[in-house]
Design a protein around this motif. Structure first.
Motif, short mmCIF file in Angstrom:
data_model
loop_
_atom_site.label_atom_id
_atom_site.label_comp_id
_atom_site.label_asym_id
_atom_site.label_seq_id
_atom_site.Cartn_x
_atom_site.Cartn_y
_atom_site.Cartn_z
N SER A 53 0.81 -1.22 0.00
CA SER A 53 0.00 0.00 0.00
C SER A 53 0.84 1.27 0.00
CB SER A 53 -0.94 0.01 1.23
OG SER A 53 -1.77 -1.11 1.26
N TRP A 54 2.16 1.14 0.03
CA TRP A 54 3.01 2.31 0.14
C TRP A 54 3.12 3.05 -1.19
CZ3 TRP A 54 4.62 5.18 3.93
CH2 TRP A 54 5.68 6.08 3.75
N ASP A 55 2.85 4.35 -1.17
CA ASP A 55 2.98 5.22 -2.34
C ASP A 55 4.32 5.93 -2.23
OD1 ASP A 55 2.88 7.15 -4.29
OD2 ASP A 55 0.84 7.80 -3.85
N THR A 56 5.30 5.49 -3.04
CA THR A 56 6.65 6.03 -2.93
C THR A 56 6.70 7.52 -3.24
OG1 THR A 56 7.58 3.88 -3.55
CG2 THR A 56 9.02 5.78 -3.77
N GLU A 57 5.93 7.95 -4.23
CA GLU A 57 5.96 9.36 -4.62
C GLU A 57 5.44 10.26 -3.51
OE1 GLU A 57 4.54 12.18 -8.36
OE2 GLU A 57 3.49 10.31 -7.94
N PHE A 67 0.95 5.86 2.89
CA PHE A 67 0.17 4.69 2.53
C PHE A 67 -1.06 5.15 1.75
CE2 PHE A 67 2.36 3.19 6.40
CZ PHE A 67 3.00 2.07 5.86
N ALA A 68 -1.28 4.56 0.59
CA ALA A 68 -2.44 4.88 -0.22
C ALA A 68 -3.49 3.80 -0.02
CB ALA A 68 -2.06 4.98 -1.70
N PHE A 69 -4.46 4.08 0.87
CA PHE A 69 -5.53 3.14 1.16
C PHE A 69 -6.78 3.54 0.37
CE2 PHE A 69 -3.14 2.85 5.31
CZ PHE A 69 -2.66 1.57 5.07
N ARG A 83 -8.42 6.99 10.55
CA ARG A 83 -8.08 8.30 11.10
C ARG A 83 -6.93 8.91 10.29
NH1 ARG A 83 -12.17 7.33 13.00
NH2 ARG A 83 -12.85 7.35 15.17
N PRO A 84 -7.23 9.47 9.10
CA PRO A 84 -6.16 10.10 8.33
C PRO A 84 -5.57 11.29 9.07
CG PRO A 84 -8.15 9.75 7.02
CD PRO A 84 -8.53 9.54 8.45
N TYR A 85 -4.34 11.62 8.77
CA TYR A 85 -3.64 12.67 9.49
C TYR A 85 -3.62 13.97 8.71
CZ TYR A 85 -1.85 9.53 13.00
OH TYR A 85 -1.76 8.68 14.04
N PHE A 86 -3.69 15.07 9.45
CA PHE A 86 -3.49 16.39 8.88
C PHE A 86 -2.55 17.15 9.80
CE2 PHE A 86 -7.44 15.06 7.06
CZ PHE A 86 -7.41 15.58 5.79
#
Length: 457
Positions: free
Chosen positions: A52-56, A60-62, A284-287
């Motif tokens: 799920s890891w988005d390197t760019e 994590f891209a869920f 719980r996405p972070y901001f």
């Protein structure tokens, strides 16, 4: 994962230290990490997270949007220090002389890395398998058989410096296939300054690099419990961790790895299904502010303010920093042929760190303002388009269009996010001013202490 062995060896040395050495490690904010019980590795969870890891985006891209480990997570889970100076200094093409001077150990001339066995033996560590019926305490006591310096002095400093090289190079910042690194030696020359660095931020940068490695690499080296506990904490519905000791700190001490006897392929399939259908309200996405993480020749962005589809905000085009644009250093330690001053090479990013992300907070607020303006314009356009049919809709007892309702909700949420960022920016300004006052008081106190010592001597 190789860190399981390294963890036991490092812990054996820490436990063999006399109390005053342990207190020094505590002052450096390394002590809490040794209170964490050794945890079983969960390879299925690790591989699922890697997929799920988005390197760019370094996140994590869920299905519900991006999520990312934060500095607060590092502090809560591991107890490592996340505030203080950026972990930045010089890196050198050769560490032979510095290693011999600071560690008093022979260094192989064919490499700039310190041989692992020689370092371990200098601390009285002798690897050996655990005997049948042997308890963990007995095993640890048998690993460290030689007595270390029992009182403060040059030999105690030497022991501590060797231990920190082992701890940093073989556990906290371990990489696949490497012997113990000497890259942190310049930071260990003055042991009194070690505790002032934000090691937690460097740790998070190293985690990002490990996740961005080759996709063919399925396992992870380094301090693997961090990501496992991060998933236990924020994705509890995956059911991979057992909360056995509530209330312990650091909170990595609270969990044990859930035993799963199914085949790895079956575990991965079940985990992917659980992620794809994860309960909406549990995420719980972070901001927050974006800052640069520093670990000498690693300088990586921590992009906390990512637009979340799960909040209904329109996903705008996000331009992520790339290596060439910001002259980001590579992650390879070998092959450096020049002496590099990372405080000069990454000056802009270090200034951003010293401002506690204040510059990025301003950029985030401006981006939120632009997004709010765009959404308002889009809402006005939709309202104007639907004005011609408004009378017929009203006479028929109709309601506003679904698109208009959605845009209205999106505008309200964007305005709320903008207000939150404006409040966060004011809080950061106050926190920065308070931090500068505290730093001035600390410097004044240090000066008074040094003056008193000089007069006493």
């Amino acid at each position: 994962m190789r860190a399981r062995v390294s963890w036991t060896l490092v812990l054996a040395t820490f436990l063999a230290f006399p109390p005053f050495q342990r207190e020094r490690a505590e002052e450096m904010k390394f002590g809490q990490i040794f209170r964490i019980e050794r945890m079983r590795v969960d390879p299925a969870l690790t591989q699922a997270l890697r997929r799920s890891w988005d390197t760019e985006a370094s996140a994590f891209a869920f299905p519900w949007g991006h999520m990312i480990p934060s500095l607060e997570d590092v502090s809560r889970i591991t107890g490592l220090r996340v505030y203080g100076r950026a972990v930045s200094s010089y890196t050198y093409p050769c560490y032979h002389d510095l290693a011999e001077h600071l560690l008093h150990l022979p260094v192989e001339r064919r490499s700039s890395l310190l041989p692992r066995v020689a370092l371990q033996e200098s601390l009285g560590l002798y690897e050996g398998g655990k005997n049948a019926g042997e308890s963990e305490d007995e095993y640890l006591a048998r690993l460290a058989r030689e007595e270390l310096a029992s009182e403060p002095g040059p030999q105690a400093d030497l022991d501590l410096r060797r231990f920190l090289v082992l701890f940093l190079g073989r556990l906290l910042f371990a990489t696949r296939g490497d012997a113990a690194h000497c890259r942190f030696l310049p930071l260990l020359e003055d042991l009194g300054e070690v505790g002032g660095y934000a090691w937690g931020a460097a740790f998070l940068a190293h985690q990002f690099v490990g996740l961005s490695a080759s996709e063919r690499q399925t396992s992870m080296s380094g301090f693997y419990p961090f990501l496992q506990v991060w998933a236990y904490l924020h994705l509890p519905a995956l059911g991979r961790g057992d909360l056995t000791r509530p209330g312990f700190v650091p909170i990595a001490r609270r969990w044990d790895c859930h035993r799963d006897t199914r085949h790895l392929v079956d575990q991965l399939e079940r985990l992917q299904e659980a992620i794809d259908s994860y309960p909406y309200l549990d995420a719980r996405p972070y901001f927050g502010r974006s800052v640069w993480l520093h670990a000498l020749n690693l300088v990586l962005p921590l992009n906390l303010f990512l637009t979340q589809r799960s909040l209904g905000l329109r996903q705008s085009v996000v331009e992520f920093p790339v290596r060439d644009r910001f002259r980001q250093p590579g992650r390879s330690f070998r092959g450096l042929h020049d002496t590099t001053n990372w405080q000069e090479r990454a000056r802009e990013q270090i200034e951003n760190w010293e401002r506690k992300g204040k510059g990025s907070a301003v950029q985030d607020r401006e981006a939120a303002q632009r997004q709010t303006t765009e959404l308002r314009s889009e809402l006005e356009r939709v309202r104007g388009t639907g004005a011609g049919s408004a009378s017929s809709s009203q006479s028929a007892g109709g309601s506003p269009s679904l698109m208009e309702a959605r845009l209205t909700g999106a505008v309200l949420r964007a305005e709320e996010a903008q207000r939150h960022l404006e409040e966060r920016e004011r809080d950061l300004e106050l926190a920065h001013e308070h931090a500068m006052e505290l730093q001035s008081e600390r410097d004044r106190f240090r000066g008074e202490v040094q003056t008193t010592r000089s007069e006493r001597d």
